[in-house]
Design an enzyme around this catalytic site. Structure first.
Site, PDB file in Angstrom:
ATOM      1  N   ARG A  10     114.385  63.467 -16.266  1.00  0.00           N
ATOM      2  CA  ARG A  10     113.132  62.754 -16.504  1.00  0.00           C
ATOM      3  C   ARG A  10     113.137  61.437 -15.733  1.00  0.00           C
ATOM      4  O   ARG A  10     114.077  60.645 -15.863  1.00  0.00           O
ATOM      5  CB  ARG A  10     112.937  62.469 -17.990  1.00  0.00           C
ATOM      6  N   GLU A  39     112.454  58.504 -16.038  1.00  0.00           N
ATOM      7  CA  GLU A  39     112.213  57.464 -17.047  1.00  0.00           C
ATOM      8  C   GLU A  39     112.302  56.098 -16.380  1.00  0.00           C
ATOM      9  O   GLU A  39     113.383  55.682 -15.983  1.00  0.00           O
ATOM     10  CB  GLU A  39     113.310  57.499 -18.115  1.00  0.00           C
ATOM     11  N   ARG A  97     118.906  54.087 -24.850  1.00  0.00           N
ATOM     12  CA  ARG A  97     118.916  55.495 -25.264  1.00  0.00           C
ATOM     13  C   ARG A  97     118.147  56.446 -24.351  1.00  0.00           C
ATOM     14  O   ARG A  97     117.833  57.563 -24.721  1.00  0.00           O
ATOM     15  CB  ARG A  97     118.488  55.647 -26.715  1.00  0.00           C
ATOM     16  N   HIS A  98     117.870  55.993 -23.125  1.00  0.00           N
ATOM     17  CA  HIS A  98     117.239  56.880 -22.147  1.00  0.00           C
ATOM     18  C   HIS A  98     118.086  57.003 -20.888  1.00  0.00           C
ATOM     19  O   HIS A  98     118.619  56.016 -20.387  1.00  0.00           O
ATOM     20  CB  HIS A  98     115.862  56.345 -21.749  1.00  0.00           C
ATOM     21  N   GLU A 144     115.672  58.855 -32.945  1.00  0.00           N
ATOM     22  CA  GLU A 144     115.289  60.266 -32.805  1.00  0.00           C
ATOM     23  C   GLU A 144     116.354  61.007 -32.014  1.00  0.00           C
ATOM     24  O   GLU A 144     116.695  60.596 -30.904  1.00  0.00           O
ATOM     25  CB  GLU A 144     113.945  60.343 -32.075  1.00  0.00           C
ATOM     26  N   SER A 156     113.418  66.935 -31.523  1.00  0.00           N
ATOM     27  CA  SER A 156     112.051  67.167 -31.972  1.00  0.00           C
ATOM     28  C   SER A 156     111.694  68.618 -31.692  1.00  0.00           C
ATOM     29  O   SER A 156     112.236  69.244 -30.784  1.00  0.00           O
ATOM     30  CB  SER A 156     111.075  66.197 -31.311  1.00  0.00           C
ATOM     31  N   ARG A 170     122.501  61.363 -26.897  1.00  0.00           N
ATOM     32  CA  ARG A 170     122.194  60.438 -28.001  1.00  0.00           C
ATOM     33  C   ARG A 170     123.059  60.724 -29.217  1.00  0.00           C
ATOM     34  O   ARG A 170     123.524  59.815 -29.889  1.00  0.00           O
ATOM     35  CB  ARG A 170     120.727  60.597 -28.421  1.00  0.00           C
TER      36      ARG A 170
END
Ligand code: AMO
Length: 379
Positions: free
Chosen positions: A156, A158, A164-165, A302, A305, A353
């Site tokens: 990704r 980002e 946390r990314h 998180e 999901s 994570r």
């Protein structure tokens, strides 16, 4: 021989032959009286990064010289933990009848929003690195595989520089067919988390007892907190159509820990307005303003999901259009729905994570051997 050894730079590799004898003074109760010394690999000096010194070093310096950084036993221990956790997930999921699969990572289109796509020049044609195996794991449900999982890199773009990314992370993705709502998916997820932690704990109990101690498997079932209730618990007005922000997630983590003593909990019943761009999410049959989507949070962060997918093609097309996309640009995905697609659902779970949080690391980058972020392409 001692003079020669003393002149050798630190971190050099030597082979020493000699007599081993008991010694009360030696750390492990034995000492070696050297008779023959061979230098196998002489290190350069000075070292760009100390391996045995206790000085704390900036993360950036550590990653610039990651091979030396990884020589520290406490740094390498993170990867023993990571390996044990992965092994635990694989065993647990195999035990529940899931088949491990691999799907392509060079794709014609994304599924998680255009903003974080990495473009690739594919022999002159536009392509992208996979942000997730979303469309493919669903297509496999149409192919007659009823339970699959994949542990693979996801990419990704980002732009945000957070703890946390990453731009390349390991995603555990799972999909299962013939489900009747989200509960079946949550049960698989919480069981896999508990079993993976229990496995890692057992695996590391002798070799790394200080890590094993941290891995107390949580109690099942994890609390389920509807999104609307979570909004109240963090003290914000309801129905904003906005997902929880980082600070709100953290606050919720503290509230739930105080209330239920639980590090893991689900946030359930995500409103359709929050999941508007998630075109593959099923809108709840009894109340289309809600989805069956959920997040799994761990200590206010998180980690996963997922939820039930839309398996009826007419509604899927509507969702794709209302996300501002053209159904015709997903021909292979749509074909899987045209000839009999069972109800299905699944989740995506962030391995990095999870390792970060179980190892108690302040930055997700420390959970990867050679992390990638907006600024780092090497080593
Ligand atoms: P989502 O985008 O929420 O869902 O991602 C799932 C999980 O992946 C992890 N994650 C990340 N980890 C590190 N760096 C990142 N940039 C990053 N982005 C995501 C998080 C997150 O919870 N297709 C859906 C899943 C599904 O519905 O099955 C998806 O990708 O832990």
């Amino acid at each position: 021989m001692f003079a020669e050894l003393e002149a050798l730079p630190r971190e050099s590799i030597v082979a020493v032959e000699g007599k081993v004898q008991r010694s009360a003074k030696a750390n492990r109760g034995v000492e070696l009286l050297p008779e023959k010394l061979e230098v196998i690999a002489r290190s350069e000096s000075p070292l760009p990064l100390g391996v045995v010194d206790k000085v704390s070093v900036e993360l950036d310096t550590r990653f610039n010289h990651r091979v030396l950084d990884l020589r520290k036993p406490s740094v390498r221990a993170v990867f023993r933990l990571r390996s044990a956790i992965l092994e635990g997930f694989r065993r647990s999921l195999a035990g529940m009848g899931f088949l491990e699969v691999e799907t392509p990572k060079i794709l014609r289109q994304g599924a998680e929003g255009g903003a974080t796509l990495f473009p690739v020049d594919y022999f002159g044609k536009p392509a992208f690195l996979a942000q997730s195996p979303q469309l493919y794991k669903q297509m496999l449900m149409g192919a007659g595989f009823e339970r699959v999982f994949e542990i693979a890199p996801a990419f990704r773009a980002e732009p945000s520089d957070t703890v946390r990314h990453l731009t390349e992370f390991s995603s555990l993705d799972l999909e299962m067919a013939y489900i009747d709502g989200p509960e079946a998916i949550r049960e698989v997820l919480e069981r896999a988390v508990v079993e993976a932690l229990a496995h890692a704990r057992e695996r590391l109990s002798e070799s790394a007892p200080e890590i094993a101690e941290r891995l107390a498997p949580p109690k099942r079932p994890f609390p389920r907190i509807p999104f609307a209730e979570a909004e109240g618990l963090v003290g914000r007005p309801g129905a904003t159509g906005r997902d929880l922000g980082t600070e709100e997630e953290k606050r919720l983590g503290e509230v739930v820990k105080g209330r239920d003593g639980a590090p893991f909990y689900f946030i359930t019943d995500y409103p359709t307005s929050v999941k508007a761009s998630t075109f593959y999410a099923e809108r709840r049959p009894d109340d289309p303003s809600l989805t069956g989507y959920f997040d799994l949070d761990f200590d206010g962060v998180e980690v996963a999901s997922g939820g039930p997918r839309e398996h009826r093609i007419a509604r899927l097309d509507e969702n794709i259009r209302s996300a501002g996309l053209d159904p015709e640009s997903f021909p292979a995905y749509r074909e899987a729905f045209r000839f009999g697609m069972p109800p299905h659902g699944g989740f995506g779970f962030g391995i990095d994570r999870f390792v970060q949080l179980t190892a108690g690391l302040s930055n997700i980058r420390e959970a990867r051997l050679f992390p990638r972020d907006r600024y780092r392409l090497e080593p």
